[in-house]
Write an enzyme that holds these catalytic residues in place. Structure first.
Site, PDB file in Angstrom:
ATOM      1  N   ASP A 100       8.815   5.844  -3.072  1.00 33.98           N
ATOM      2  CA  ASP A 100       7.791   5.756  -2.031  1.00 33.98           C
ATOM      3  C   ASP A 100       6.596   6.604  -2.465  1.00 33.98           C
ATOM      4  O   ASP A 100       6.768   7.749  -2.885  1.00 33.98           O
ATOM      5  CB  ASP A 100       8.379   6.295  -0.721  1.00 33.98           C
ATOM      6  CG  ASP A 100       7.482   6.058   0.476  1.00 33.98           C
ATOM      7  OD1 ASP A 100       6.247   6.232   0.344  1.00 33.98           O
ATOM      8  OD2 ASP A 100       8.010   5.718   1.549  1.00 33.98           O
ATOM      9  N   ALA A 111       3.718  -3.042  -6.899  1.00 37.19           N
ATOM     10  CA  ALA A 111       4.239  -4.422  -6.936  1.00 37.19           C
ATOM     11  C   ALA A 111       3.352  -5.362  -6.121  1.00 37.19           C
ATOM     12  O   ALA A 111       2.790  -4.923  -5.124  1.00 37.19           O
ATOM     13  CB  ALA A 111       5.667  -4.442  -6.402  1.00 37.19           C
ATOM     14  N   PRO A 112       3.205  -6.607  -6.553  1.00 35.47           N
ATOM     15  CA  PRO A 112       3.884  -7.265  -7.667  1.00 35.47           C
ATOM     16  C   PRO A 112       3.217  -7.074  -9.032  1.00 35.47           C
ATOM     17  O   PRO A 112       3.646  -7.687  -9.994  1.00 35.47           O
ATOM     18  CB  PRO A 112       3.860  -8.740  -7.255  1.00 35.47           C
ATOM     19  CG  PRO A 112       2.606  -8.866  -6.445  1.00 35.47           C
ATOM     20  CD  PRO A 112       2.418  -7.550  -5.744  1.00 35.47           C
ATOM     21  N   GLY A 113       2.165  -6.261  -9.113  1.00 32.98           N
ATOM     22  CA  GLY A 113       1.698  -5.845 -10.437  1.00 32.98           C
ATOM     23  C   GLY A 113       0.386  -6.431 -10.924  1.00 32.98           C
ATOM     24  O   GLY A 113       0.004  -6.185 -12.065  1.00 32.98           O
ATOM     25  N   GLY A 114      -0.311  -7.193 -10.081  1.00 33.50           N
ATOM     26  CA  GLY A 114      -1.593  -7.766 -10.501  1.00 33.50           C
ATOM     27  C   GLY A 114      -2.580  -6.676 -10.914  1.00 33.50           C
ATOM     28  O   GLY A 114      -3.239  -6.778 -11.955  1.00 33.50           O
ATOM     29  N   LYS A 115      -2.651  -5.633 -10.101  1.00 31.28           N
ATOM     30  CA  LYS A 115      -3.607  -4.558 -10.409  1.00 31.28           C
ATOM     31  C   LYS A 115      -3.069  -3.647 -11.518  1.00 31.28           C
ATOM     32  O   LYS A 115      -3.848  -3.089 -12.284  1.00 31.28           O
ATOM     33  CB  LYS A 115      -3.940  -3.765  -9.137  1.00 31.28           C
ATOM     34  CG  LYS A 115      -4.637  -4.620  -8.083  1.00 31.28           C
ATOM     35  CD  LYS A 115      -4.982  -3.851  -6.849  1.00 31.28           C
ATOM     36  CE  LYS A 115      -5.481  -4.777  -5.746  1.00 31.28           C
ATOM     37  NZ  LYS A 115      -4.402  -5.573  -5.127  1.00 31.28           N
ATOM     38  N   ASP A 158       6.824   1.692  -6.514  1.00 36.77           N
ATOM     39  CA  ASP A 158       7.021   0.824  -5.358  1.00 36.77           C
ATOM     40  C   ASP A 158       8.407   1.118  -4.792  1.00 36.77           C
ATOM     41  O   ASP A 158       9.257   1.665  -5.481  1.00 36.77           O
ATOM     42  CB  ASP A 158       6.880  -0.661  -5.709  1.00 36.77           C
ATOM     43  CG  ASP A 158       6.302  -1.451  -4.534  1.00 36.77           C
ATOM     44  OD1 ASP A 158       5.099  -1.755  -4.553  1.00 36.77           O
ATOM     45  OD2 ASP A 158       7.054  -1.729  -3.579  1.00 36.77           O
ATOM     46  N   ASP A 165      -3.674   1.287  -3.458  1.00 33.47           N
ATOM     47  CA  ASP A 165      -3.870  -0.055  -2.895  1.00 33.47           C
ATOM     48  C   ASP A 165      -2.806  -0.164  -1.806  1.00 33.47           C
ATOM     49  O   ASP A 165      -1.703  -0.655  -2.029  1.00 33.47           O
ATOM     50  CB  ASP A 165      -3.686  -1.109  -3.991  1.00 33.47           C
ATOM     51  CG  ASP A 165      -3.902  -2.516  -3.467  1.00 33.47           C
ATOM     52  OD1 ASP A 165      -4.882  -2.720  -2.725  1.00 33.47           O
ATOM     53  OD2 ASP A 165      -3.093  -3.408  -3.788  1.00 33.47           O
ATOM     54  N   CYS A 221      -6.384  -4.868   2.142  1.00 32.49           N
ATOM     55  CA  CYS A 221      -6.905  -6.211   2.434  1.00 32.49           C
ATOM     56  C   CYS A 221      -6.925  -6.402   3.948  1.00 32.49           C
ATOM     57  O   CYS A 221      -6.756  -7.493   4.456  1.00 32.49           O
ATOM     58  CB  CYS A 221      -6.117  -7.299   1.712  1.00 32.49           C
ATOM     59  SG  CYS A 221      -4.370  -7.324   2.090  1.00 32.49           S
TER      60      CYS A 221
END
Lengths: 157, 295
Positions: free
Chosen positions: B157, B108-112, B130, B174, B225
């Site tokens: 998880d 989440a939120p799902g961009g990748k 998620d 990620d 990040c």
């Protein structure tokens, strides 16, 4: 049986959607279409899987925009609207006859119709409440908005 | 141990002088949906001026816009997604995604996730995990908007991924991380070294479980990040030794991973990782890993 709620909805657009019931999964009233590769990975505790088709609640079916796009590709009843009206429709507004560029299908009153933009992309659907082709009736509604893709933004609020 | 000066001093020790950056909004074309639709021209007609991001296949910076890039009809129809430039890099590091079985361990939120589905052209299968219900709802909306067809989502998880009983050819870790100041103006105020150490521990647990789910010749892409080496190079150095993984060379912009961190010498192959100090993009770190192949 699982596919019935979907095929019944598709029929309101005068179309037989022809889904394979073995590939439809249901959870909590939500329906999903999975492909053969994904199906073995979908356990009973999944949250979302494949193509979301819509949800049934209290005897009513609320289609997903994926399902509406599928219906559009199958030549369901549909109208193409002009640029301005396409944007207003996404903002939740209804359709006036003057903004309809093309009509495909019966255009019968009190039936459902998909609303497409000038690029042929499905923006949602509405209910026909007036004459689709009589452009002289300036203030009379042709299609009442039922559901539009602007919903993706409204869900986030 | 926290605050701007504390972290600034750490970055200096790592060879980087802290500087303020203004992030540019970026979008990623969803090629499966936008093919043949003249999307760039359509957005230009709406007053959205784009500039191709030279190091990304489908990424564009929004140079100027008369409308919100996240509220156009084209966005709502899933023709593109709003996704920060560096965040578009990790998924691009996988080789040969078509038809593969992929785990997105923290989706989440799902961009990748939608980027994976696009690069897979909706073939194969993605399992996206998620733990946060609210974020999973956002992920599901994102999948629906982008017409993704090959993904199953579980509220699970990532550290429990082996309980799925599945093996994956590609795994994206990620990892939830401490973030960085370029993407959060209150970062220095809110973060302490304790947060960083706690996150690094969770990330190691996630990596450990990801390896248990990996096929013999599978690939893991690890990304954060965070600018903190505990979550980046030190975790990779640990993974080489503790999980018997090899870091793979990648063809990607960014600086080499640090091989000397606060006086500690790391495995020289950690240099194959990619580190992005905030500049053109937010701060970011990415690495591609495989099981060590016996000689």
């Amino acid at each position: 049986m699982k596919a019935k709620v979907i095929t019944n909805f598709a029929a309101t657009f005068e179309i037989d959607i022809g889904l394979n019931p073995d590939l439809i999964m249901e959870k909590g009233g939500r329906y999903y279409l999975v492909n053969a590769q994904l199906k073995p990975l979908v356990r009973a505790d999944f949250y979302y899987a494949g193509v979301y088709l819509g949800k049934a609640k209290e005897g009513k079916f609320f289609p997903s925009f994926n399902l509406l796009s599928m219906l559009a590709k199958k030549n369901a009843n549909r109208i193409v609207v002009d640029k301005k009206s396409a944007w207003l429709f996404i903002c939740g507004r209804d359709i006036l006859p003057k903004s309809i560029l093309r009509v495909y299908g019966s255009g019968k009153k009190h039936t459902n119709v998909l609303v497409l933009n000038e690029f042929g992309e499905c923006l949602g659907f509405g209910r026909i409440v007036g004459n689709l082709s009589d452009k002289s009736k300036i203030d009379e509604l042709a299609v009442r908005n039922v559901s539009d893709v602007g919903d993706f933004l409204r869900r986030e609020r | 141990m926290s605050g701007r000066e504390f972290f600034q001093d750490r970055y200096k020790q790592l060879g980087w002088q802290l500087k303020e950056v203004t992030l540019r909004q970026a979008i990623r074309l969803n090629n499966a949906n936008s093919k043949g639709k003249n999307l760039i021209d359509r957005l230009s007609a709406l007053g959205v001026q784009l500039e191709k991001i030279p190091f990304l296949e489908s990424g564009y910076w929004v140079v100027d816009s008369k409308v919100s890039a996240g509220a156009t009809a084209e966005y709502l129809l899933g023709l593109y997604s709003v996704q920060e430039a560096a965040a578009q890099i990790p998924v691009s590091l996988f080789s040969d995604l078509g038809g593969k079985k992929v785990l997105d361990a923290s989706a989440a939120p799902g961009g990748k996730t939608t980027q994976l589905a696009d690069l897979m052209d909706n073939t194969g299968a993605i399992v996206a995990l998620d733990v946060d219900k609210r974020r999973i709802v956002a992920l599901s909306n994102h999948l629906e908007r982008c017409h993704v067809a090959n993904t199953a989502v579980y509220m699970l998880d990532a550290r429990r991924a082996p309980t799925l009983g599945m093996k994956f050819d590609r795994i994206l870790v990620d990892a939830p991380c401490s973030g960085n100041f370029a993407a959060d103006k209150n970062w220095f105020k809110n973060r302490t070294i304790k947060d960083v150490e706690r996150n690094a521990g969770v990330q190691r647990e996630m990596l450990t479980k990801a390896v248990e789910c990996l096929t013999d010749n599978g690939e893991i892409v690890y990304s954060t990040c965070s600018l903190e080496p505990e979550e980046d190079e030190l975790n990779m150095d640990w993974a080489i030794r503790a999980l018997d993984l090899e870091i793979q060379p990648v063809d990607c912009i960014g600086q080499d991973g640090l091989t000397k961190v606060f006086g500690k010498l790391l495995d020289p192959t950690v240099a194959r990782c990619r580190r992005f100090w905030p500049d053109q993009t937010q701060g970011f770190f990415a690495a591609k890993l495989k099981r060590r192949q016996s000689a």
